[in-house]
Every structure is written in structure tokens, then in C-alpha cells.
Write a protein that holds these residues in place. Structure first.
Motif, PDB file in Angstrom:
ATOM      1  N   ALA A  91      11.291   4.915   0.776  1.00 22.29           N
ATOM      2  CA  ALA A  91      12.047   4.781   2.031  1.00 22.29           C
ATOM      3  C   ALA A  91      11.036   4.484   3.138  1.00 22.29           C
ATOM      4  O   ALA A  91      10.430   5.397   3.711  1.00 22.29           O
ATOM      5  N   ILE A  92      10.835   3.209   3.409  1.00 23.80           N
ATOM      6  CA  ILE A  92       9.790   2.765   4.336  1.00 23.80           C
ATOM      7  C   ILE A  92      10.444   2.072   5.527  1.00 23.80           C
ATOM      8  O   ILE A  92      11.234   1.137   5.361  1.00 23.80           O
ATOM      9  N   GLY A  93      10.123   2.528   6.722  1.00 22.45           N
ATOM     10  CA  GLY A  93      10.692   1.949   7.928  1.00 22.45           C
ATOM     11  C   GLY A  93       9.801   0.883   8.536  1.00 22.45           C
ATOM     12  O   GLY A  93       8.607   0.792   8.232  1.00 22.45           O
ATOM     13  N   TYR A  94      10.403   0.069   9.402  1.00 22.48           N
ATOM     14  CA  TYR A  94       9.663  -0.950  10.153  1.00 22.48           C
ATOM     15  C   TYR A  94      10.001  -0.805  11.633  1.00 22.48           C
ATOM     16  O   TYR A  94      11.175  -0.734  12.010  1.00 22.48           O
TER      17      TYR A  94
ATOM     18  N   ARG B 197       0.849  14.171   5.859  1.00 21.07           N
ATOM     19  CA  ARG B 197       1.474  15.047   4.865  1.00 21.07           C
ATOM     20  C   ARG B 197       2.990  14.939   4.879  1.00 21.07           C
ATOM     21  O   ARG B 197       3.632  14.917   3.825  1.00 21.07           O
ATOM     22  N   GLU B 198       3.582  14.837   6.081  1.00 16.49           N
ATOM     23  CA  GLU B 198       5.035  14.729   6.175  1.00 16.49           C
ATOM     24  C   GLU B 198       5.524  13.306   6.410  1.00 16.49           C
ATOM     25  O   GLU B 198       6.675  12.974   6.084  1.00 16.49           O
ATOM     26  N   LEU B 199       4.693  12.478   7.001  1.00 16.43           N
ATOM     27  CA  LEU B 199       5.088  11.105   7.316  1.00 16.43           C
ATOM     28  C   LEU B 199       3.845  10.226   7.353  1.00 16.43           C
ATOM     29  O   LEU B 199       2.847  10.585   7.997  1.00 16.43           O
ATOM     30  N   SER B 200       3.884   9.097   6.649  1.00 12.40           N
ATOM     31  CA  SER B 200       2.775   8.142   6.685  1.00 12.40           C
ATOM     32  C   SER B 200       3.050   7.077   7.742  1.00 12.40           C
ATOM     33  O   SER B 200       4.205   6.670   7.946  1.00 12.40           O
ATOM     34  N   VAL B 201       1.972   6.635   8.406  1.00  8.60           N
ATOM     35  CA  VAL B 201       2.094   5.628   9.462  1.00  8.60           C
ATOM     36  C   VAL B 201       1.026   4.558   9.246  1.00  8.60           C
ATOM     37  O   VAL B 201      -0.149   4.880   9.041  1.00  8.60           O
TER      38      VAL B 201
ATOM     39  N   HIS C  56       0.838  -1.200   0.000  1.00 12.26           N
ATOM     40  CA  HIS C  56       0.000   0.000   0.000  1.00 12.26           C
ATOM     41  C   HIS C  56       0.877   1.256   0.000  1.00 12.26           C
ATOM     42  O   HIS C  56       0.638   2.186  -0.776  1.00 12.26           O
ATOM     43  N   LEU C  57       1.893   1.266   0.852  1.00 13.26           N
ATOM     44  CA  LEU C  57       2.793   2.422   0.912  1.00 13.26           C
ATOM     45  C   LEU C  57       3.593   2.561  -0.374  1.00 13.26           C
ATOM     46  O   LEU C  57       3.820   3.682  -0.862  1.00 13.26           O
ATOM     47  N   LEU C  58       4.006   1.461  -0.953  1.00 15.76           N
ATOM     48  CA  LEU C  58       4.732   1.510  -2.230  1.00 15.76           C
ATOM     49  C   LEU C  58       3.843   2.067  -3.334  1.00 15.76           C
ATOM     50  O   LEU C  58       4.286   2.870  -4.172  1.00 15.76           O
ATOM     51  N   ALA C  59       2.576   1.669  -3.342  1.00 14.83           N
ATOM     52  CA  ALA C  59       1.645   2.154  -4.356  1.00 14.83           C
ATOM     53  C   ALA C  59       1.419   3.660  -4.237  1.00 14.83           C
ATOM     54  O   ALA C  59       1.135   4.334  -5.236  1.00 14.83           O
ATOM     55  N   LEU C  60       1.563   4.197  -3.015  1.00 12.62           N
ATOM     56  CA  LEU C  60       1.428   5.641  -2.810  1.00 12.62           C
ATOM     57  C   LEU C  60       2.662   6.397  -3.288  1.00 12.62           C
ATOM     58  O   LEU C  60       2.626   7.628  -3.395  1.00 12.62           O
TER      59      LEU C  60
ATOM     60  N   ALA D 229      -0.539   8.578   3.001  1.00  9.94           N
ATOM     61  CA  ALA D 229      -0.719   9.406   1.810  1.00  9.94           C
ATOM     62  C   ALA D 229       0.586   9.386   1.008  1.00  9.94           C
ATOM     63  O   ALA D 229       1.600   8.873   1.495  1.00  9.94           O
ATOM     64  N   PRO D 230       0.585   9.923  -0.203  1.00 10.97           N
ATOM     65  CA  PRO D 230       1.850   9.986  -0.971  1.00 10.97           C
ATOM     66  C   PRO D 230       2.907  10.751  -0.200  1.00 10.97           C
ATOM     67  O   PRO D 230       2.602  11.611   0.642  1.00 10.97           O
ATOM     68  N   PRO D 231       4.189  10.461  -0.449  1.00 11.63           N
ATOM     69  CA  PRO D 231       5.280  11.149   0.257  1.00 11.63           C
ATOM     70  C   PRO D 231       5.334  12.621  -0.109  1.00 11.63           C
ATOM     71  O   PRO D 231       4.777  13.033  -1.132  1.00 11.63           O
ATOM     72  N   PRO D 232       6.007  13.431   0.710  1.00 10.67           N
ATOM     73  CA  PRO D 232       6.172  14.865   0.375  1.00 10.67           C
ATOM     74  C   PRO D 232       6.803  15.023  -1.006  1.00 10.67           C
ATOM     75  O   PRO D 232       7.635  14.215  -1.431  1.00 10.67           O
TER      76      PRO D 232
END
Length: 357
Positions: free
Chosen positions: A197-200, A289-293, A189-193, A352-355
Motif C-alpha cells: 500500500a504505497i501512496g503518491y 518503523r511505522e511509515l516509510s517516506v 525499492h518500496l515494493l522490494a521492502l 524500511a519494511p512495513p510494520p
């Protein structure tokens, strides 16, 4: 035979003691054995006599002695349910599912907390055994193969729900959610947005789900042609596996994730994600807006916080229902089956999409 004066005399004595089969036999003018058979609906007694004695027992307020019945049937019509904590928001719906199926089967549920301690967990199971429960359910079990000898002595049908043990006892049955699939859904889902650079963020207090969700996270990145960086993964040292500890882990992990330059964070569970959101609020970081969680579990609180949390929903009620059904199958001497349930992604407002930068 059941004159008001006779019934009244016995009913009057009920204030000081329970009505017994002998009381009913005396008022009905029949033998103790006849009453016992009538209350068990035995075909050895005529239907007319059975109905008369059963009605008299109802009028006199007779309550069957569960202990005496269990000695006859070798069943207590009870099951034990061990949970990590009664305060865990994830487990409330699991317990509800267990109780729904147990109630329809005429079973009562004993609840006990293990506090994520394998020694206490095995002690709870042994206590359930001494109470002669018919079966045992254990949520988020920490039992490993090293407890085989003690479990062999118990020999009570046992079903695990979302076991956290990396090497569990092979003879126990289990029901679980597909953690790898759930993690892949979250990261995809985050990749599609547009995030790259996705953290765990995970915790050592739930080793099995942490490892499997980490593997799902890594697999999703690899499928997108991305090599996860070491600094993107934060595994917080923890022992209690409590909601409070999870929130604290999430709050403490945020700074490490920001230093790693991630634009989105996938958390092992919703309480950690809530901790991340709290830390973002204190630092003035706008989500999404600045960071997706993104979280995992879809506890009730996930839809109530601001912003509402995007998460992976575990079918918690179904987990409890299915685990109880597996236990019923075992109690009826049917073959018990293990089950893996599929989670689903619930998209809300924390992703949401990244900045643009």
C-alpha cells in the motif's frame, strides 16, 4: 616611448576616466588603428609591436570596452539563465554546472528569477534578448506553444532544463532527467521492502514532473500486479512551486495518506517529503518503523534531516553542464541535441519494511 613620466601622466588621469585606445596610441607613438589591431592580436602587426603595445596597455590599466567589442563581433560573451527562484535548493547545483562550462568558454552568466509565471518567464527572455545575450537557458520552464509568436521574434539560441510545460515550443532544445525511471526506482525499492500500500504525493504547481512521476509510480505498481487505489494518490493544489509551499503540501497531505491506509509514501520531490516527515514528527509517527517516506531530487538537505531521506538523485550539476554545452554547440552553429539523463536511487534511513501487523 613608454617613459615613466609619460605613463605616470596617463595613469594619473585614470582616476577620473578609463584608459582608452587613444591614450595608448599617444603614449606608444602609433596610430589608433595599430593599437586596436595589436590588442586583437592581428597578424597585420609585427609580433614585436604587438607585444610592446599589449604590455603598455597592461601597465596603463587598459580595460577593453565590452560594448564596443560586441558591436564589432555581434557577440557579448554573455548568456542569460532564467530560474524559478534563487531560493530553490534544487537549482543551486544546476546553476553551478552552467557557470562551470560558461566560465571555461569565457562567458558570463546573467541570472534572473521567473517565479513560475510563464508571462514573467517570457518577459525575462525578452529582456535577455534586449541585453544582446548570445544564448538563453531556462530552468523549469512554463513556456508553452502559445508563446510561439513572441519566441519567433527573439531568435536567440535557447535551451530548457527540466521543462515543466506540458506542450512546449517544438523548436527549443532541452535537457531533462528521466522522471518516469526515477519514480519506478523509488516505488520498486518500496515494493522490494515488502510494501503493498504505497501512496503518491504530488503538486499541481509542477505539472509535467508530477504527471511523469505519477506515471512511473503507477507503472511500478502495475508491474508488481498491484492496482493503485485512487485514495493512495494525493495531488495538492498549488501555484507558487516554492520550497515553502512544497513543505506545506507535504504536511497537509499526510492525513489523507494515513486515512488511505498506506505504509509508505513516495513524494514528488524532497521538500514535500520533508513536509511529510515534519507532520509525522508532530503526530508521533515513527519513520521508518511505522511509515516509510521516499523523496525525489536528492537536495543537500536530504542527507541532513532526521531520519536521512531515501530519495532519487538527479544529476543536477551534470544537468547544468550539459545544458550549457548544448547552448555552446548552438552558438558554434553545430546541431543541438536533446538529452535525457538517468537518475539513481539513494537509500538512506527513511525507508524500511512495513510494520509486521
Amino acid at each position: 616611448m613608454s617613459s615613466p613620466s609619460a605613463t605616470g601622466r596617463v595613469a594619473g588621469t585614470r582616476r577620473s576616466r578609463e584608459i582608452s585606445i587613444a591614450d595608448i596610441a599617444r603614449v606608444a607613438g602609433v596610430s589608433h588603428t595599430t593599437v586596436s589591431r595589436a590588442l586583437r592580436d592581428s597578424p597585420l602587426i609585427s609580433q614585436e609591436t604587438r607585444k610592446r603595445i599589449q604590455q603598455l596597455a597592461l601597465e596603463m590599466g587598459y580595460t577593453p570596452n565590452a560594448i564596443a567589442q560586441s558591436l564589432q563581433t555581434r557577440r557579448t560573451s554573455t548568456v542569460g539563465l532564467a530560474v524559478t527562484s534563487i531560493a530553490d535548493p534544487f537549482l543551486s547545483e544546476v546553476v553551478r554546472g552552467v557557470e562551470e562550462v560558461a566560465r571555461s568558454a569565457g562567458l558570463s552568466v546573467f541570472l534572473s528569477a521567473t517565479h513560475n509565471d510563464p508571462e514573467q518567464e517570457i518577459a525575462v527572455i525578452e529582456t535577455f534578448h534586449r541585453r544582446r545575450v548570445d544564448g538563453i537557458l531556462v530552468a523549469s520552464s512554463r513556456i508553452t506553444g502559445e508563446y510561439k509568436q513572441r519566441l519567433d521574434q527573439i531568435r536567440v539560441p535557447t535551451v530548457l532544463i527540466n521543462s515543466q510545460a506540458e506542450s512546449q515550443y517544438e523548436l527549443l532544445h532541452w535537457v531533462a532527467v528521466d522522471d518516469l525511471l526515477g519514480a519506478r526506482l523509488a516505488v520498486e525499492h518500496l515494493l522490494a521492502l515488502g510494501h503493498r500500500a504505497i501512496g503518491y504525493v504530488g503538486t499541481s504547481s509542477r505539472p509535467r514532473s508530477c504527471r511523469q512521476r505519477l506515471e512511473g509510480y503507477q507503472a511500478a505498481l502495475a508491474s508488481a500486479g498491484l492496482a493503485p487505489r485512487e485514495e493512495w494518490v494525493t495531488i495538492m493544489a498549488a501555484e507558487e512551486a516554492s520550497p515553502q509551499e512544497d513543505v506545506l503540501c507535504g504536511r497537509r497531505a499526510l492525513l489523507r495518506q494515513l486515512d488511505a491506509g498506506v505504509t509508505a509514501i513516495f513524494c514528488q520531490n524532497d521538500m514535500m517529503a520533508i513536509g511529510v516527515l515534519m507532520a509525522c514528527h508532530r503526530r508521533g509517527i515513527a519513520v521508518p518503523r511505522e511509515l516509510s517516506v521516499v523523496g525525489f531530487d536528492d537536495i543537500e538537505m536530504a542527507s541532513c534531516i532526521i531520519p536521512p531521506l531515501t530519495t532519487v538523485r538527479q544529476p543536477r550539476i551534470e544537468l547544468g553542464r550539459l545544458a550549457m554545452q548544448v547552448l555552446l554547440d548552438l552558438l558554434h552553429e553545430q546541431e543541438g541535441r536533446n538529452h535525457v539523463l538517468a537518475p539513481m536511487l539513494v537509500v538512506r534511513e527513511s525507508s524500511a519494511p512495513p510494520p509486521a501487523s
